[in-house]
Design a protein around this motif. Structure first.
Motif, PDB file in Angstrom:
ATOM      1  N   LYS A  83       0.843  -1.196   0.000  1.00 53.38           N
ATOM      2  CA  LYS A  83       0.000   0.000   0.000  1.00 53.38           C
ATOM      3  C   LYS A  83       0.875   1.241   0.000  1.00 53.38           C
ATOM      4  N   GLN A  93      -1.206   5.749   3.237  1.00 54.72           N
ATOM      5  CA  GLN A  93      -2.537   5.194   3.453  1.00 54.72           C
ATOM      6  C   GLN A  93      -2.552   4.049   4.462  1.00 54.72           C
ATOM      7  N   THR A 135      -2.761   2.242   7.948  1.00 52.77           N
ATOM      8  CA  THR A 135      -3.373   2.562   9.236  1.00 52.77           C
ATOM      9  C   THR A 135      -3.211   1.380  10.186  1.00 52.77           C
TER      10      THR A 135
END
Length: 246
Positions: A74, A78, A80
């Motif tokens: 990713k 972005q 998390t």
């Protein structure tokens, strides 16, 4: 005459020195070649997934048309905390089947945070008399942890020797990579086993599926005919055997 003798001795000394240097050079080249070949062999034969080049690399599930050995990462911006949590093993599996068992495998495809870490996790639920038929993971070793119940776990090595133990709650059992292994519930209540596997995509080879799964290819049909050619099972009966797939 003396000068000729000295010249011959001098030339012989140079020749002998060159021969020694050449021998040392050849020996050194052979040693370096052996070292390089051995290093390449070690790199190619490592029994684990590729090392991670980043701190984290959660799976980018939006890139469906990228084909690499693993999954793309990713965008770091972005990533998390949710990428590193999964509830995939929180629910009891459905054991209402012929084997009276259920296995849920969570890999990097379902759990983004596992990508590039060389790990996957699984949960196996075994009803009373439930069984997991012999199977193997070609790319992973497996460590089992019994969360509940009493379970018999075992594996078979390449010399057909069986290693089997009865496990109770809290016990751990190791299965080496690529070896056939199995589980069965030997208690009087539902048993739950959690596993950690040493690959983000361990794969599975199942004897029961290979023999009794629906026959869809012509080579497999021919093989099944040969295997059952001397038995009393007819073609229709062989088809009925596939209904016991679990």
């Amino acid at each position: 005459m003396q000068s000729r003798t000295n010249l011959c001795i001098y030339i012989y000394g140079i020749y002998n020195k060159d021969v020694n240097n050449l021998t040392l050079t050849i020996t050194m080249i052979m040693k370096i070649s052996f070292f390089l070949a051995f290093s390449i062999y070690i790199c190619l034969c490592r029994g684990k997934d590729s090392d991670n080049l980043y701190d984290v690399c959660p799976t980018d599930t939006t890139r469906k048309n990228v084909f690499i050995n693993g999954y793309p990462c990713k965008n770091p911006a972005q990533i998390t905390a949710s990428d590193f949590k999964s509830s995939g093993l929180s629910k009891e599996g459905d054991t209402d089947n012929f084997q009276r068992s259920s296995t849920t495998l969570v890999t990097a495809a379902e759990f983004a945070g596992l990508n590039t870490l060389g790990l996957s996790v699984a949960r196996t639920d075994l009803d009373v008399d439930g069984v997991i038929m012999p199977h193997a993971h070609p790319r992973a070793s497996e460590m089992m942890f019994v969360g509940k119940g009493v379970v018999i776990a075992g594996f078979i090595d390449t010399k057909s020797q069986v290693f089997q133990k009865t496990l109770k709650q809290g016990d751990v059992f190791i299965v080496p990579r690529g070896l056939l292994h199995y589980n069965l519930n030997s208690g009087f209540e539902l048993a739950t086993v959690y596993s950690v596997l040493s690959s983000q995509n361990p794969g599975m080879l199942s004897i029961s599926d290979a023999m009794f799964a629906p026959v869809v290819s012509e080579p497999m049909r021919d093989l099944m005919k040969k295997l059952f050619s001397r038995s009393n099972l007819g073609t229709n009966q062989i088809k009925n055997v596939t209904s016991f797939r679990y």
